[in-house]
Design an enzyme around this catalytic site. Structure first.
Site, PDB file in Angstrom:
ATOM      1  N   ASP A   1     -27.136  16.459 -49.062  1.00  0.00           N
ATOM      2  CA  ASP A   1     -26.615  16.026 -50.368  1.00  0.00           C
ATOM      3  C   ASP A   1     -27.857  15.689 -51.490  1.00  0.00           C
ATOM      4  OD1 ASP A   1     -24.150  14.164 -51.328  1.00  0.00           O
ATOM      5  OD2 ASP A   1     -26.034  13.184 -52.002  1.00  0.00           O
TER       6      ASP A   1
ATOM      7  N   TYR B   1     -30.654  13.805 -59.743  1.00  0.00           N
ATOM      8  CA  TYR B   1     -31.773  13.720 -58.857  1.00  0.00           C
ATOM      9  C   TYR B   1     -33.048  14.249 -59.531  1.00  0.00           C
ATOM     10  CZ  TYR B   1     -28.233  11.516 -55.612  1.00  0.00           C
ATOM     11  OH  TYR B   1     -27.127  10.887 -55.153  1.00  0.00           O
TER      12      TYR B   1
ATOM     13  N   LYS C   1     -23.656  17.033 -57.701  1.00  0.00           N
ATOM     14  CA  LYS C   1     -22.681  16.292 -58.274  1.00  0.00           C
ATOM     15  C   LYS C   1     -23.008  16.500 -59.950  1.00  0.00           C
ATOM     16  CE  LYS C   1     -23.739  12.714 -54.805  1.00  0.00           C
ATOM     17  NZ  LYS C   1     -25.156  13.181 -54.395  1.00  0.00           N
TER      18      LYS C   1
ATOM     19  N   HIS D   1     -20.091  12.458 -60.393  1.00  0.00           N
ATOM     20  CA  HIS D   1     -21.197  11.564 -59.921  1.00  0.00           C
ATOM     21  C   HIS D   1     -20.609  10.052 -60.271  1.00  0.00           C
ATOM     22  CE1 HIS D   1     -25.435  10.904 -58.851  1.00  0.00           C
ATOM     23  NE2 HIS D   1     -24.843  10.186 -58.370  1.00  0.00           N
TER      24      HIS D   1
ATOM     25  N   LYS E   1     -30.757   8.397 -46.345  1.00  0.00           N
ATOM     26  CA  LYS E   1     -32.161   9.107 -46.732  1.00  0.00           C
ATOM     27  C   LYS E   1     -33.489   8.711 -46.269  1.00  0.00           C
ATOM     28  CE  LYS E   1     -35.047   8.965 -50.435  1.00  0.00           C
ATOM     29  NZ  LYS E   1     -36.037   7.795 -51.017  1.00  0.00           N
TER      30      LYS E   1
ATOM     31  N   ARG F   1     -37.961   8.962 -38.974  1.00  0.00           N
ATOM     32  CA  ARG F   1     -37.081   8.163 -39.471  1.00  0.00           C
ATOM     33  C   ARG F   1     -35.727   9.139 -39.543  1.00  0.00           C
ATOM     34  NH1 ARG F   1     -39.500   4.455 -44.023  1.00  0.00           N
ATOM     35  NH2 ARG F   1     -41.005   3.014 -42.723  1.00  0.00           N
TER      36      ARG F   1
END
Length: 284
Positions: A53, A58, A83, A116, A240, A246
């Site tokens: 995504d 961004y 987006k 968005h 994220k 992680r």
């Protein structure tokens, strides 16, 4: 680099009748700098994620595109979302910026393109006109499905009543402190898939006593408990991280389940608390 065995949700079909499946678990790239994005996305793909995504806002679509180009995976194995940025809602701007997105990502066809933010009260912008442009993009064949992000029920009803086209997805802030029951009910009625951003409440939920207790009782981490809650709730979730360990931990949620009592306990944490902006406060 084998894919995770992630369940998928069937989205509203595109104009060509193609079945569009979105993996329920994806990797978010919010606040990942473009210079880092290629490495971060490559790490996510190596862990086994196949749903990435990104967004015009961004500023990292080019980095995501470099990862797609160099990962060695077949294009059909990947699900890529981007987006529309807030300054690009007017038709000509939306069409131009979509082409820039496709060039940055290096794609012929995008899997999912979202509005968005609704910008419902911004002067000179009409969310219905924006949605009509999104439909035009869908009809071009350059995107498999279109949707929205941060739309409230009144926004959804307005664009659907005006155009007859239902968004495939509404990506919204959603986590156990903000379960969005009413909005999810509207989604279910209209056939819209719900996708969660900020699924861990920007990390604040990891210290919640109920979450910690459930995690300890199952021998898993608090983040795994919350991500599993999203999956079992029928949501698409895009945690994220820029750290491979992680990423792997966030994906290691397919080997345990939450029973009805634990799911109810997490649902009961709802306190209508946002960690991000309310949609009505975002304007151009």
């Amino acid at each position: 680099m084998s894919a995770l065995s992630v369940p998928a949700i069937t989205l509203t079909r595109g104009t060509n009748g193609e079945e569009v499946l979105i993996p329920q678990l994806g990797a978010g790239t919010y606040k990942v700098a473009d210079a880092e994005a290629e490495h971060v996305v490559r790490e996510a793909l190596d862990v086994g994620y196949r749903h990435i995504d990104t967004a015009q806002m961004y500023g990292n679509e080019a980095g995501v595109g470099r990862a797609i180009a160099t990962c060695g995976l077949p294009r059909q194995d990947l699900f890529i979302t981007s987006k529309l940025n807030n300054p690009n809602h007017r038709r000509d701007d939306a069409l131009r910026s979509f082409e820039a997105t496709m060039e940055a990502l290096g794609l012929e066809v995008l899997d999912l393109f979202l509005v968005h933010w609704p910008l419902a009260d911004s002067p000179g912008i009409d969310l219905v006109d924006t949605w009509r442009t999104m439909i035009e993009i869908l009809h071009s064949g350059r995107v498999r499905a279109i949707g929205v992000s941060n739309f409230q029920p009144e926004h959804l009803h307005r664009i659907i009543e005006a155009t007859g086209v239902v968004p495939a997805v509404n990506q919204i802030e959603l986590h156990p402190w903000l379960v969005q029951s009413e909005l999810r009910r509207v989604h279910a009625q209209l056939g819209i898939a719900t996708e969660s951003w900020s699924p861990l409440g920007r990390g604040r939920l990891l210290a919640d006593p109920v979450v910690v207790e459930i995690a300890e009782s199952l021998g898993v981490s608090p983040s795994q408990v919350i991500i599993r809650w999203h999956l079992q709730s029928g949501l698409v979730v895009i945690p994220k991280s820029i750290h491979r360990r992680r990423m792997a931990a966030n994906a290691d949620v397919l080997t345990f389940t939450l029973d009805d009592g634990r799911m109810a306990a997490l649902d009961a944490l709802d306190r209508d608390v946002r960690t991000g902006s309310h949609p009505d406060r975002i304007q151009v």
